[in-house]
Design an enzyme around this catalytic site. Structure first.
Site, short mmCIF file in Angstrom:
data_model
loop_
_atom_site.label_atom_id
_atom_site.label_comp_id
_atom_site.label_asym_id
_atom_site.label_seq_id
_atom_site.Cartn_x
_atom_site.Cartn_y
_atom_site.Cartn_z
N SER A 144 24.06 18.25 -43.12
CA SER A 144 24.42 18.16 -44.54
C SER A 144 23.57 17.06 -45.16
O SER A 144 23.22 16.08 -44.47
CB SER A 144 25.89 17.78 -44.68
OG SER A 144 26.17 17.40 -46.01
N TYR A 157 32.72 12.32 -41.91
CA TYR A 157 31.87 13.52 -42.03
C TYR A 157 30.38 13.14 -42.05
O TYR A 157 29.57 13.75 -41.34
CB TYR A 157 32.27 14.25 -43.31
CG TYR A 157 31.56 15.55 -43.59
CD1 TYR A 157 31.96 16.74 -42.98
CD2 TYR A 157 30.50 15.60 -44.50
CE1 TYR A 157 31.32 17.94 -43.27
CE2 TYR A 157 29.86 16.79 -44.80
CZ TYR A 157 30.27 17.96 -44.18
OH TYR A 157 29.64 19.15 -44.48
#
Ligand code: NAD
Length: 249
Positions: A144, A157
């Protein structure tokens, strides 16, 4: 007929919705035999399997928790038992448990690291044995842009996704001599259930900061995955590719 005469075989984790579902559809369309995993969406998996098989696709859905060492080894064994080989592993499954560091519990930290980073380690370890033996394979990890630039409220995350960058580059070096290529894709903002949790204000703020002025569709991520799985990507390894409409520029 040898196995190499048969269709190439891919395994996609978290393949029943969002980006994973789009990857499954794209790889089937490209002629792959696709194995896909889910943890809790048995009904959705069955519906998808029926639809895709009726349309002539070769696809099997399996219940398999990527965060479990036992499941990770078992799913690789099952794919090889059922399809004879494993050409492409797409580590797509991922979760979020967002919160500012001051309020983040150790459980929310551990859960995200276990699924998004340790799960990838476990599957890479089991899959790379098969791919090294075959002297060919592709591993595609779903990172990401948050793993590159960080994001307030996502220390768990973003740490897991940043970890995937190191894992990808190290493993690319370890496996290159066996013709196993390892790459990482870093999507920006994609409209899925995961980002559905954002409120309208957050979505508008995100969109405003993207040079292309819109979120990505799941298909736009899947088509890059399909390229990395294709013959045309045979000289690419250890790369981290942003698919973010220019967001990180
Ligand atoms: P999603 O929540 O719609 O789908 C995630 C999938 O992972 C689901 O099918 C879920 O069942 C599966 N999954 C979760 N935990 C699992 C486990 N332990 N074992 C097996 N499967 C499991 O999310 P998405 O938006 O489609 O995201 C897919 C990937 O793309 C994730 O790795 C995510 O971090 C990454 N990503 C998404 C975006 C975005 O904007 N949506 C941006 C960058 C990266």
């Amino acid at each position: 007929m040898t196995h190499s005469d048969l269709a190439k075989v891919a395994l996609v984790t978290g393949g029943t919705r969002g980006i994973g579902e789009a990857i499954v559809r794209h790889l089937i369309a490209d002629g792959f035999t696709v194995h896909a995993t889910y943890v809790s969406s048995a009904e959705r998996a069955e519906k998808l399997a029926q639809e895709l098989t009726a349309a002539g696709g070769r696809v099997v859905f399996h219940r398999s928790d990527c965060a479990s060492e036992t499941d990770a080894q078992a799913i690789i064994d099952t794919v090889v038992e059922q399809s004879g080989r494993l050409d492409v592993l797409v580590n797509n499954a991922g979760i979020t448990k967002d919160g500012l560091l001051m309020r983040m519990s150790i459980d929310d930290w551990n859960a995200v690291i276990q699924t998004n980073l340790t799960g990838v380690f476990l599957l890479c370890k089991a899959a790379s044995k098969v791919m090294m033996r075959q002297r060919s394979g592709r591993i595609i990890n779903m990172g990401s842009i948050v793993g590159l630039g960080g994001n307030a409220g996502q220390v768990n995350y973003s740490s897991a996704k940043a970890g995937l960058v190191g894992l990808t580059r190290s493993l690319a070096k370890e496996l290159a001599s066996r013709n196993v290529l390892v790459n990482c894709l870093a999507p920006g903002y994609v409209e899925t259930d995961m980002t559905g949790k954002l409120n309208d204000e957050q979505k508008a703020a995100f969109t405003a900061s993207i040079p292309l002025g819109r979120a990505a569709s799941t298909g736009e991520i899947a088509s890059v995955v399909a390229f990395f799985a294709s013959d045309g990507a045979s000289y690419l390894t250890g790369q981290v590719v942003n698919i973010d409409g220019g967001l990180a520029l």
